[in-house]
Design a protein around this motif. Structure first.
Motif, PDB file in Angstrom:
ATOM      1  N   ASP A 185       2.630  -1.650  -0.657  1.00 14.50           N
ATOM      2  CA  ASP A 185       2.847  -3.018  -1.153  1.00 14.50           C
ATOM      3  C   ASP A 185       1.738  -3.956  -0.703  1.00 14.50           C
ATOM      4  OD1 ASP A 185       3.366  -3.307   1.532  1.00 14.50           O
ATOM      5  OD2 ASP A 185       5.372  -4.181   1.281  1.00 14.50           O
ATOM      6  N   GLY A 186       0.705  -3.374  -0.078  1.00 14.10           N
ATOM      7  CA  GLY A 186      -0.430  -4.168   0.411  1.00 14.10           C
ATOM      8  C   GLY A 186      -0.200  -4.761   1.773  1.00 14.10           C
ATOM      9  N   PHE A 187       1.021  -4.585   2.304  1.00 13.50           N
ATOM     10  CA  PHE A 187       1.326  -5.204   3.601  1.00 13.50           C
ATOM     11  C   PHE A 187       1.889  -4.148   4.561  1.00 13.50           C
ATOM     12  CE2 PHE A 187       1.658  -8.541   0.374  1.00 13.50           C
ATOM     13  CZ  PHE A 187       0.760  -9.469   0.867  1.00 13.50           C
ATOM     14  N   GLY A 188       3.262  -4.102   4.734  1.00 12.35           N
ATOM     15  CA  GLY A 188       3.847  -3.230   5.754  1.00 12.35           C
ATOM     16  C   GLY A 188       4.659  -2.084   5.207  1.00 12.35           C
ATOM     17  N   ASP A 189       4.756  -1.931   3.879  1.00 13.14           N
ATOM     18  CA  ASP A 189       5.458  -0.778   3.297  1.00 13.14           C
ATOM     19  C   ASP A 189       4.408   0.104   2.632  1.00 13.14           C
ATOM     20  OD1 ASP A 189       7.777  -2.034   4.076  1.00 13.14           O
ATOM     21  OD2 ASP A 189       8.257  -2.797   2.062  1.00 13.14           O
ATOM     22  N   PHE A 190       4.152   1.273   3.200  1.00  8.36           N
ATOM     23  CA  PHE A 190       3.107   2.111   2.615  1.00  8.36           C
ATOM     24  C   PHE A 190       3.302   3.577   3.034  1.00  8.36           C
ATOM     25  CE2 PHE A 190       1.559   0.297   6.595  1.00  8.36           C
ATOM     26  CZ  PHE A 190       1.110   1.398   7.303  1.00  8.36           C
ATOM     27  N   PHE A 191       2.650   4.481   2.244  1.00  4.67           N
ATOM     28  CA  PHE A 191       2.631   5.921   2.519  1.00  4.67           C
ATOM     29  C   PHE A 191       1.385   6.468   1.819  1.00  4.67           C
ATOM     30  CE2 PHE A 191       4.166  10.240   0.974  1.00  4.67           C
ATOM     31  CZ  PHE A 191       3.848  10.888   2.154  1.00  4.67           C
ATOM     32  N   GLY A 192       0.421   7.008   2.622  1.00  4.07           N
ATOM     33  CA  GLY A 192      -0.801   7.498   2.016  1.00  4.07           C
ATOM     34  C   GLY A 192      -1.822   7.911   3.050  1.00  4.07           C
ATOM     35  N   LEU A 193      -3.085   8.039   2.590  1.00  2.00           N
ATOM     36  CA  LEU A 193      -4.178   8.464   3.447  1.00  2.00           C
ATOM     37  C   LEU A 193      -5.002   7.255   3.859  1.00  2.00           C
ATOM     38  CD1 LEU A 193      -5.413  11.656   1.570  1.00  2.00           C
ATOM     39  CD2 LEU A 193      -3.832  11.527   3.501  1.00  2.00           C
ATOM     40  N   SER A 194      -5.264   7.171   5.153  1.00  2.00           N
ATOM     41  CA  SER A 194      -6.076   6.056   5.675  1.00  2.00           C
ATOM     42  C   SER A 194      -7.297   6.644   6.356  1.00  2.00           C
ATOM     43  CB  SER A 194      -5.232   5.203   6.644  1.00  2.00           C
ATOM     44  OG  SER A 194      -5.942   4.062   7.041  1.00  2.00           O
ATOM     45  N   GLY A 195      -7.990   5.825   7.212  1.00  2.00           N
ATOM     46  CA  GLY A 195      -9.163   6.312   7.938  1.00  2.00           C
ATOM     47  C   GLY A 195     -10.378   6.432   7.046  1.00  2.00           C
ATOM     48  N   GLY A 196     -10.522   5.470   6.135  1.00  2.00           N
ATOM     49  CA  GLY A 196     -11.678   5.486   5.248  1.00  2.00           C
ATOM     50  C   GLY A 196     -11.426   6.164   3.933  1.00  2.00           C
ATOM     51  N   VAL A 197     -10.350   6.961   3.847  1.00  2.00           N
ATOM     52  CA  VAL A 197     -10.034   7.614   2.575  1.00  2.00           C
ATOM     53  C   VAL A 197      -9.338   6.621   1.641  1.00  2.00           C
ATOM     54  CG1 VAL A 197      -8.746   9.502   1.498  1.00  2.00           C
ATOM     55  CG2 VAL A 197      -9.907   9.860   3.690  1.00  2.00           C
ATOM     56  N   ASP A 198      -8.342   5.937   2.220  1.00  2.00           N
ATOM     57  CA  ASP A 198      -7.633   4.849   1.535  1.00  2.00           C
ATOM     58  C   ASP A 198      -7.095   5.285   0.175  1.00  2.00           C
ATOM     59  OD1 ASP A 198      -8.188   3.196   3.677  1.00  2.00           O
ATOM     60  OD2 ASP A 198     -10.048   2.431   2.780  1.00  2.00           O
ATOM     61  N   ASP A 199      -6.232   6.305   0.229  1.00  2.69           N
ATOM     62  CA  ASP A 199      -5.588   6.794  -0.997  1.00  2.69           C
ATOM     63  C   ASP A 199      -4.128   6.390  -0.932  1.00  2.69           C
ATOM     64  OD1 ASP A 199      -4.568   8.105  -3.168  1.00  2.69           O
ATOM     65  OD2 ASP A 199      -5.126  10.128  -2.509  1.00  2.69           O
ATOM     66  N   TYR A 200      -3.753   5.410  -1.742  1.00  2.00           N
ATOM     67  CA  TYR A 200      -2.366   4.957  -1.845  1.00  2.00           C
ATOM     68  C   TYR A 200      -1.911   5.003  -3.309  1.00  2.00           C
ATOM     69  CZ  TYR A 200      -3.015   3.586   2.962  1.00  2.00           C
ATOM     70  OH  TYR A 200      -3.286   3.602   4.302  1.00  2.00           O
TER      71      TYR A 200
END
Length: 703
Positions: A40-55
């Motif tokens: 949701d762009g804020f505090g509800d999320f599930f995905g890849l972070s660390g530069g990958v940023d796949d949501y």
């Protein structure tokens, strides 16, 4: 969005550690998720972070926790049901190839950022599970809420080491912590599943660097293959074999759960197996190519007896002058569910070097294998000759001159010699069956022609032998069963057959022998290669149709006093009767004891043999009356009345009165000069009257 993962497999040397799964979370290509990535762009999320940023195309969240220790991309999430996702969310890796690897190890990095106070509650968890070859998921690593500052929340993610729902291990924090766990079991494919449930703000997780390693094993241990137990089964009716069914072999292996098992020898289950032992083999091969072999035996027993058919009953007349007949008949016919063993023709030759000559030879043979003797070759010196062949069970010794001990089994006439000291065939078809382990004797002789034989060493010693029989030294002699010289050695050849069905004469007489008058039952027995036995019988009936020969005595001349009768004696002692078998009854008519008067009486002698054949001869008895001293007195005696029906008187003093019927039977006797004839039947009678002066016979008619 669900996506299939790509397996990274690095092959290393045997027994070295190899990385089987290397999940860096730099993309979502290697795993699938139960719910697609979101934010949701804020505090509800599930995905890849660390530069990958796949949501999944949604905005990068602003509240990603300040994790440390991760390299590159990592999987993270917070408040996982905030955008409508279904809890728990699962991430799966399926079909990881582990074939040929053992000592499997899982390693992964895990973190959860602690906010004071913490936000992990009792409903939150993170669980890692695996299954091998679809055998059902097993727990591998678990994190649950623990160390709560209140009763149910504001806690940490703690490892649940015994999977009882209570955190009893290390806490997760902001910095990535590595956890390593052993994966128990071996197989071909592994499925890995991570299940996560965090359901409110500041409840988060982050994972990275999932790997599975294993030791590459060189499998040089063959599988263990187990064949069925041996099978023993009787043949199917009429077939030299049986349809046999059996289970396939089974195999186990220490590394391959499903080794391949293939039948590599013998007929297939459900097909015909021949009588006897048949070996069936199976080969098991594991994934490494190791092979094992097992075998078992299927035994089909021939339990079906052969069928033996004897000839039809035989009825024939006796040979002339003999109480019997030479009878020949066909050999029994044998069939069996299994083919007849091959019959092999064999022969054994003594020598053809001559030295002595006479009519023939007697010698013994020891039978080593069952056989059927068919013929002989001889050393015929004369241009032609007639031959007879006799045999007996046991040795010839003691039977050299006793023809009754021998049986004639064959003869050949007009045999043409092929030259002295050269085998001359008799071309017989004797079909004489001899049994292994027995001694038999043969007498092979001409009926007057000259044959050659050789001086011997010791009668009874082995002269020649082969695997089937031994011919012993014997004797030479004159025909028939005449003068005998010993030791002498037969110059000749025995021709025989071995193998085939074992057919034996067990009762009665062989074809070509003399059968006695009457009924002789001939019984044959056959045994097949399996030892099954059958028997058949037939009757040979020889009828005695030859009548006896009889010679009566010459005519008999006798004198009697005038008026007297002559009593016929028993003439059987004077009759000469012969028969091919035996005479049983000699009868005379008129019978002995019959009284005849002056004149000629023809006597008929009838001779009957035991078979009922009859022959007659006749001779005459001529009775002449002559005058005696007391003739005048005797001739004055009269019977009164005559004919009579009651009392008869005689006009003289008598000593005895005897009354005879016309068959010569005495019917009345008295010493009185009167007698009563009322008890006699009507007819003619002779009355013999004896007085002191002599005898006279009068004819009396009873009315």
């Amino acid at each position: 969005m669900k996506k299939l993962f790509t397996l990274l497999l690095f092959c290393v040397a045997s027994f070295a550690s190899a990385q089987i799964l290397d999940e860096t979370f730099d993309s979502n290509a290697n795993f699938t998720t139960s719910d697609p990535f979101f934010s949701d762009g804020f505090g509800d999320f599930f995905g890849l972070s660390g530069g990958v940023d796949d949501y999944n195309g949604e905005p990068v969240p602003t509240f990603i926790k300040p994790y440390t220790g991760f390299s590159g991309g990592f999987l993270t999430g917070m408040d996982l049901d905030g955008e409508g996702a279904t809890l728990p969310i699962s991430i799966e890796w399926t079909g990881v190839a582990i074939d040929g690897f053992g000592s499997l190890m899982f390693s992964g990095q895990f973190a959860e950022a602690f906010d004071a106070p913490g936000d992990i509650d009792q409903a939150d968890f993170l669980l890692i599970e695996y299954q091998i070859d679809g055998g059902g998921y097993q727990n591998l690593l678990s994190f649950v809420g623990g160390d709560f500052s209140s009763t149910t929340n504001n806690g940490f993610f703690k490892e649940d080491t015994d999977f009882d729902g209570i955190g009893d291990g290390a806490n997760l924090g902001d910095a990535a912590a590595t956890f390593t766990k052993a994966i128990v079991g071996v197989g071909s494919a592994l499925d890995l599943r991570m299940t996560i449930s965090v359901n409110s703000g500041d409840e988060d997780f982050a994972v990275d660097s999932f790997s599975i390693t294993g030791t590459a094993v060189v499998d040089d241990t063959p599988p263990v293959v187990t064949c069925p137990s041996p099978i023993v089964q009787d043949n199917d009716a009429g077939v030299c074999g049986a349809i046999v069914t059996f289970m396939d072999a089974t195999a186990t292996d220490d590394t391959d759960p499903n080794p391949t098992v293939t039948q590599t020898g013998g007929p297939l289950s459900g097909t015909l197996f021949p009588v006897g032992d048949t070996e069936v083999s199976y080969t098991a091969i594991d994934a490494a190519g190791n092979e094992s072999l097992c075998t078992f035996t299927i035994t089909v027993a021939d339990a079906e007896a052969p069928v033996i058919a004897c000839p039809d009953p035989i009825t024939m007349d006796n040979d002339t002058g003999v109480c019997g007949a030479i009878v020949t008949y066909d050999a029994p016919i044998v069939t069996d569910n299994c083919p007849e063993p091959t019959s092999v023709q064999g022969s054994l030759t003594t020598l053809f070097d001559g030295g002595n000559t006479f009519d023939g030879n007697m010698f013994d043979v020891n039978i080593l294998n069952d056989m059927t003797v068919q013929s002989f070759d001889v050393n015929l010196v004369d241009p032609t000759g007639d031959f007879e062949v006799y045999y007996k069970t046991g040795t010839y010794l003691g039977s050299e001159t006793n023809a009754a001990d021998w049986t004639l089994i064959g003869s050949a006439t007009g045999v043409v010699s092929l030259g002295a000291n050269t085998p001359t065939p008799l071309d017989l078809s004797l079909d004489l069956m001899l049994t292994a382990g027995q001694t038999y004797a043969f007498y092979v002789t001409s009926t007057g022609a000259t044959v050659a034989y050789t001086n011997g060493g010791v009668a009874g010693d082995v002269l020649v032998s082969n695997a089937d029989l031994e011919i012993l030294e014997g004797s030479g002699g004159g025909y028939p069963f005449g003068t005998n010289f010993s030791p002498r050695n037969f110059n000749g050849t025995i021709i025989y057959e071995s193998g085939g069905f074992n057919v034996q004469l067990v009762d009665g007489l062989a074809s070509g022998e003399e059968f006695p008058v009457g009924t002789t039952t001939v019984t044959y027995e056959v045994s097949d290669a399996a030892g099954n036995v059958s028997m058949c019988s037939f009757d040979v009936v020889v009828n005695d149709t030859e009548a006896p020969d009889v010679a009566c005595p010459d005519d008999q001349l006798v004198d009697v006093p005038t008026g007297e009768m002559f009593t016929l004696p028993d003439y059987s002692g004077d009759v000469i009767a012969t028969d091919n078998c035996a005479v049983s009854v000699i009868t005379q008519s008129p019978a002995a004891g019959m009284m005849v008067g002056a004149g000629t009486t023809t006597v008929i002698i009838t001779v009957t043999d035991t078979a009922g054949n009859e022959v007659d001869c006749t001779f005459d008895v001529v009775v002449t009356e002559v005058l005696g001293i007391t003739t005048n007195d005797i001739t004055k005696i009269n019977l009164s009345p005559n004919p009579a029906s009651t009392i008869v008187s005689i006009n003289a003093t008598i000593s005895t009165i005897e009354v005879f019927n016309m068959l010569g039977q005495k019917v009345l006797e008295t010493n009185q000069n009167t007698f009563d004839v009322s008890s006699l039947i009507q007819g003619a009678y002779l009355v013999k009257i004896t007085t002191d002066n002599g005898q006279t016979t009068k004819k009396l008619t009873v009315k």
